[in-house]
Design a protein around this motif. Structure first.
Motif, PDB file in Angstrom:
ATOM      1  N   LYS A  10      57.578 -40.952  36.894  1.00 21.99           N
ATOM      2  CA  LYS A  10      58.525 -39.864  36.678  1.00 21.99           C
ATOM      3  C   LYS A  10      59.209 -40.056  35.331  1.00 21.99           C
ATOM      4  O   LYS A  10      59.480 -41.194  34.932  1.00 21.99           O
ATOM      5  CB  LYS A  10      59.590 -39.832  37.780  1.00 21.99           C
ATOM      6  N   PRO A  11      59.514 -38.968  34.617  1.00 21.84           N
ATOM      7  CA  PRO A  11      60.264 -39.109  33.366  1.00 21.84           C
ATOM      8  C   PRO A  11      61.594 -39.827  33.594  1.00 21.84           C
ATOM      9  O   PRO A  11      62.252 -39.643  34.626  1.00 21.84           O
ATOM     10  CB  PRO A  11      60.479 -37.663  32.918  1.00 21.84           C
ATOM     11  N   ILE A  12      61.962 -40.632  32.633  1.00 26.28           N
ATOM     12  CA  ILE A  12      63.222 -41.382  32.703  1.00 26.28           C
ATOM     13  C   ILE A  12      64.370 -40.460  32.317  1.00 26.28           C
ATOM     14  O   ILE A  12      64.318 -39.758  31.300  1.00 26.28           O
ATOM     15  CB  ILE A  12      63.149 -42.603  31.778  1.00 26.28           C
ATOM     16  N   ARG A  13      65.410 -40.439  33.135  1.00 25.46           N
ATOM     17  CA  ARG A  13      66.580 -39.610  32.847  1.00 25.46           C
ATOM     18  C   ARG A  13      67.348 -40.258  31.688  1.00 25.46           C
ATOM     19  O   ARG A  13      67.870 -41.359  31.822  1.00 25.46           O
ATOM     20  CB  ARG A  13      67.453 -39.455  34.103  1.00 25.46           C
ATOM     21  N   TRP A  14      67.420 -39.525  30.609  1.00 24.80           N
ATOM     22  CA  TRP A  14      67.772 -40.113  29.317  1.00 24.80           C
ATOM     23  C   TRP A  14      68.940 -39.387  28.667  1.00 24.80           C
ATOM     24  O   TRP A  14      69.150 -38.198  28.885  1.00 24.80           O
ATOM     25  CB  TRP A  14      66.519 -40.039  28.434  1.00 24.80           C
ATOM     26  N   ARG A  35      58.136 -35.981  23.599  1.00 23.94           N
ATOM     27  CA  ARG A  35      56.788 -35.507  23.295  1.00 23.94           C
ATOM     28  C   ARG A  35      55.793 -35.768  24.419  1.00 23.94           C
ATOM     29  O   ARG A  35      54.956 -34.936  24.731  1.00 23.94           O
ATOM     30  CB  ARG A  35      56.291 -36.149  21.994  1.00 23.94           C
ATOM     31  N   ASP A  36      55.848 -36.918  25.058  1.00 23.81           N
ATOM     32  CA  ASP A  36      54.851 -37.288  26.062  1.00 23.81           C
ATOM     33  C   ASP A  36      55.394 -37.234  27.486  1.00 23.81           C
ATOM     34  O   ASP A  36      54.810 -37.829  28.394  1.00 23.81           O
ATOM     35  CB  ASP A  36      54.327 -38.697  25.762  1.00 23.81           C
ATOM     36  N   ASN A  37      56.513 -36.541  27.670  1.00 27.12           N
ATOM     37  CA  ASN A  37      57.117 -36.409  29.004  1.00 27.12           C
ATOM     38  C   ASN A  37      57.468 -37.753  29.620  1.00 27.12           C
ATOM     39  O   ASN A  37      57.481 -37.901  30.847  1.00 27.12           O
ATOM     40  CB  ASN A  37      56.186 -35.628  29.951  1.00 27.12           C
ATOM     41  N   ASN A  38      57.787 -38.716  28.769  1.00 27.29           N
ATOM     42  CA  ASN A  38      58.236 -40.017  29.270  1.00 27.29           C
ATOM     43  C   ASN A  38      59.733 -40.010  29.570  1.00 27.29           C
ATOM     44  O   ASN A  38      60.207 -40.782  30.398  1.00 27.29           O
ATOM     45  CB  ASN A  38      57.942 -41.109  28.239  1.00 27.29           C
ATOM     46  N   PHE A  39      60.456 -39.153  28.882  1.00 22.73           N
ATOM     47  CA  PHE A  39      61.906 -39.064  29.037  1.00 22.73           C
ATOM     48  C   PHE A  39      62.301 -37.612  29.238  1.00 22.73           C
ATOM     49  O   PHE A  39      61.619 -36.691  28.792  1.00 22.73           O
ATOM     50  CB  PHE A  39      62.623 -39.613  27.791  1.00 22.73           C
ATOM     51  N   GLU A  40      63.449 -37.416  29.893  1.00 23.88           N
ATOM     52  CA  GLU A  40      64.036 -36.099  30.078  1.00 23.88           C
ATOM     53  C   GLU A  40      65.487 -36.172  29.616  1.00 23.88           C
ATOM     54  O   GLU A  40      66.266 -36.985  30.131  1.00 23.88           O
ATOM     55  CB  GLU A  40      63.968 -35.690  31.547  1.00 23.88           C
ATOM     56  N   LEU A  41      65.853 -35.375  28.610  1.00 26.91           N
ATOM     57  CA  LEU A  41      67.208 -35.397  28.077  1.00 26.91           C
ATOM     58  C   LEU A  41      68.135 -34.630  29.024  1.00 26.91           C
ATOM     59  O   LEU A  41      68.042 -33.404  29.135  1.00 26.91           O
ATOM     60  CB  LEU A  41      67.238 -34.778  26.680  1.00 26.91           C
ATOM     61  N   VAL A  42      69.030 -35.355  29.696  1.00 30.34           N
ATOM     62  CA  VAL A  42      69.886 -34.725  30.701  1.00 30.34           C
ATOM     63  C   VAL A  42      71.369 -34.840  30.382  1.00 30.34           C
ATOM     64  O   VAL A  42      72.199 -34.187  31.041  1.00 30.34           O
ATOM     65  CB  VAL A  42      69.622 -35.324  32.109  1.00 30.34           C
ATOM     66  N   MET A  74      80.851 -40.693  29.506  1.00 34.05           N
ATOM     67  CA  MET A  74      79.487 -40.415  29.962  1.00 34.05           C
ATOM     68  C   MET A  74      78.989 -41.507  30.907  1.00 34.05           C
ATOM     69  O   MET A  74      78.456 -41.197  31.991  1.00 34.05           O
ATOM     70  CB  MET A  74      78.530 -40.283  28.775  1.00 34.05           C
ATOM     71  N   PHE A  75      79.129 -42.755  30.537  1.00 28.72           N
ATOM     72  CA  PHE A  75      78.636 -43.832  31.399  1.00 28.72           C
ATOM     73  C   PHE A  75      79.348 -43.809  32.753  1.00 28.72           C
ATOM     74  O   PHE A  75      78.727 -44.012  33.808  1.00 28.72           O
ATOM     75  CB  PHE A  75      78.835 -45.183  30.723  1.00 28.72           C
ATOM     76  N   GLU A  82      73.854 -39.091  41.726  1.00 29.28           N
ATOM     77  CA  GLU A  82      72.577 -39.593  42.236  1.00 29.28           C
ATOM     78  C   GLU A  82      71.469 -39.397  41.217  1.00 29.28           C
ATOM     79  O   GLU A  82      70.502 -40.160  41.183  1.00 29.28           O
ATOM     80  CB  GLU A  82      72.221 -38.875  43.552  1.00 29.28           C
ATOM     81  N   ASP A  83      71.611 -38.358  40.403  1.00 25.35           N
ATOM     82  CA  ASP A  83      70.614 -38.086  39.375  1.00 25.35           C
ATOM     83  C   ASP A  83      71.120 -38.504  37.986  1.00 25.35           C
ATOM     84  O   ASP A  83      70.781 -37.913  36.968  1.00 25.35           O
ATOM     85  CB  ASP A  83      70.235 -36.604  39.354  1.00 25.35           C
ATOM     86  N   GLY A  84      71.973 -39.532  37.961  1.00 29.76           N
ATOM     87  CA  GLY A  84      72.576 -39.979  36.709  1.00 29.76           C
ATOM     88  C   GLY A  84      71.561 -40.581  35.745  1.00 29.76           C
ATOM     89  O   GLY A  84      70.417 -40.888  36.103  1.00 29.76           O
ATOM     90  N   ILE A  85      71.980 -40.761  34.518  1.00 30.23           N
ATOM     91  CA  ILE A  85      71.095 -41.277  33.474  1.00 30.23           C
ATOM     92  C   ILE A  85      70.616 -42.691  33.791  1.00 30.23           C
ATOM     93  O   ILE A  85      71.300 -43.478  34.437  1.00 30.23           O
ATOM     94  CB  ILE A  85      71.780 -41.242  32.098  1.00 30.23           C
ATOM     95  N   GLN A  86      69.413 -42.982  33.303  1.00 36.34           N
ATOM     96  CA  GLN A  86      68.826 -44.314  33.457  1.00 36.34           C
ATOM     97  C   GLN A  86      68.709 -45.055  32.129  1.00 36.34           C
ATOM     98  O   GLN A  86      68.542 -46.271  32.114  1.00 36.34           O
ATOM     99  CB  GLN A  86      67.424 -44.178  34.072  1.00 36.34           C
ATOM    100  N   ALA A  87      68.801 -44.323  31.027  1.00 34.23           N
ATOM    101  CA  ALA A  87      68.625 -44.919  29.707  1.00 34.23           C
ATOM    102  C   ALA A  87      69.422 -44.134  28.678  1.00 34.23           C
ATOM    103  O   ALA A  87      69.728 -42.943  28.880  1.00 34.23           O
ATOM    104  CB  ALA A  87      67.147 -44.938  29.314  1.00 34.23           C
ATOM    105  N   VAL A  88      69.739 -44.800  27.570  1.00 35.34           N
ATOM    106  CA  VAL A  88      70.490 -44.160  26.499  1.00 35.34           C
ATOM    107  C   VAL A  88      69.947 -44.615  25.156  1.00 35.34           C
ATOM    108  O   VAL A  88      69.575 -45.772  24.985  1.00 35.34           O
ATOM    109  CB  VAL A  88      72.001 -44.486  26.606  1.00 35.34           C
ATOM    110  N   SER A  89      69.872 -43.671  24.212  1.00 33.33           N
ATOM    111  CA  SER A  89      69.566 -44.006  22.825  1.00 33.33           C
ATOM    112  C   SER A  89      70.847 -43.944  22.015  1.00 33.33           C
ATOM    113  O   SER A  89      71.639 -43.003  22.167  1.00 33.33           O
ATOM    114  CB  SER A  89      68.540 -43.031  22.238  1.00 33.33           C
TER     115      SER A  89
END
Length: 388
Positions: A10-14, A35-42, A74-75, A82-89
């Motif tokens: 599944k795409p990472i919630r980002w 680009r490759d559906n690895n992440f989803e900007l939420v 944000m953090f 439940e659908d919170g972010i999993q990663a941050v840039s």
């Protein structure tokens, strides 16, 4: 070959901190990640101005309530979902990287951070320890390392095609700051402010890029000692340098040089790496990233092109469009974001990541350590110092 099929379940919630409308680097982060559906900007805290950041986020199709005024909010708020972010840039000025990265790790988030990760080796090692204890991934955006021909060079060296490695000659020397452009450009101004940029300018901003390329190509080489001289040709930049020369002795007796500069007048980009062995040499230039020069002693020089069947499978695995078509920096960053996603998915599932390298926490630590040592050598009068 990369063809858009999913790399992870599944795409990472980002999310992003920084990277707003006026950011020099925000768009390439988003393009590479999505680009490759690895992440989803939420979600995001895109700008130091909350209203401007919210307006920008909404126009990126982020829900208004998930466009936050700052990373702390944000953090905290995302941690309740439940659908919170999993990663941050993190795409903010250098002086903020350490505290934002630490806060993200403490919030249980994977991190992709612009370099430098922080200002001191002590801080970098602290972040490494924290990431390891929480089983979290830290990625550093050394984006040039995602070019296909870097992997080809790595494979050629590993298979002995160059023979014994003797010399590594590196440079990142452009000419766009040969005048005091920072007086008219806010996005450049902070780079020459020690309070924001840290202890160096071009060593950290430019030099660490080819340094990491050398680490990818030559993972067995370790720096034993180095000597650095740095200059501020535009005097208003002092004490930060706009030009520096670094010499390095490796533990196997090989020797390296690295020219870091923003005052190489007339040069567009000027990032090159040449690896010289006892039998042959290779050279890569980021203005012609789809090609690798291969020179065998006593034979005509060869130009290897990306996407061709004569490349090693490990290099062709990064191919996106086949030979003859040019790929660029966006594709290279996408390759790295794909690697980051695989690492995060493996960490999240408790699995292991085999056969995939990426610029992770160790690359972040070494980049900080190298800059720290270069500054220490230069400030002592360009003397040789032990690396560790």
């Amino acid at each position: 070959m990369i063809n858009g099929e999913k790399n992870i379940e599944k795409p990472i919630r980002w999310s992003m901190v920084g990277g707003g409308r006026s950011s020099q680097i925000g768009y390439i982060h988003r393009s590479a990640a999505l680009r490759d559906n690895n992440f989803e900007l939420v979600a995001g805290a895109f700008d130091i101005d909350p209203e401007r950041g919210k307006d920008f986020g909404v126009k990126l199709h982020v829900a208004p309530e998930r466009c936050y005024p700052d990373y702390i909010t944000m953090f905290k708020e995302e941690g309740k979902r439940e659908d919170g972010i999993q990663a941050v840039s993190i795409a903010t000025p250098n002086g903020t990287h350490y505290k934002i990265t630490k806060a993200a790790l403490q919030a249980g988030l994977h991190v992709i951070c612009e370099k430098p990760l922080c200002f001191t080796t002590e801080e970098a090692l602290e972040l490494e320890k924290l990431a390891k204890s929480e089983n979290l991934v830290i990625g550093i955006t050394y984006g040039y390392a995602g070019h296909q021909m870097i992997e080809q060079a790595r494979q050629m060296i590993e298979r002995g095609e160059l023979g014994e490695i003797r010399i590594v000659n590196m440079q990142f020397a452009h000419g766009f700051h040969s005048d005091a452009v920072e007086s008219q450009n806010a996005s450049t101004n902070w780079r020459v402010d020690p309070k924001v940029a840290g202890p160096s300018y071009v060593l950290g901003d430019l030099g660490t890029h080819p340094l990491y390329l050398s680490e990818v190509m030559l993972p067995h080489l370790k720096i034993k000692r180095l000597m650095c001289a740095r200059q501020s040709f535009v005097k208003s930049r002092a004490p930060l340098e706009d030009n520096a020369f670094t010499m390095m002795e490796y533990d196997n007796g090989a020797f390296g040089t690295l020219w870091s500069s923003c005052i190489n007048a007339g040069s567009m980009h000027g990032q090159k790496i040449r690896v010289i062995g006892s039998k042959a040499s290779i050279e890569w230039w980021d203005e012609h990233p789809n090609q690798l020069k291969f020179e065998v002693q006593g034979k005509p020089a060869m130009i290897l092109d990306r996407g061709m069947d004569y490349l090693y499978p490990q290099a062709l695995a990064d191919d996106r469009i086949g030979g003859g078509h040019p790929e660029g920096l966006f594709e290279a960053w996408s390759n790295l974001y794909t690697r980051f996603a695989k690492a995060m998915a493996a960490a999240g599932s408790g699995g292991t990541l085999e056969g995939v390298w990426y610029p992770g926490i160790k690359a972040g630590v070494e980049g900080v350590r190298w800059v720290e040592n270069c500054v220490r050598s230069a400030d002592q009068g360009a003397v040789w110092i032990d690396y560790h």
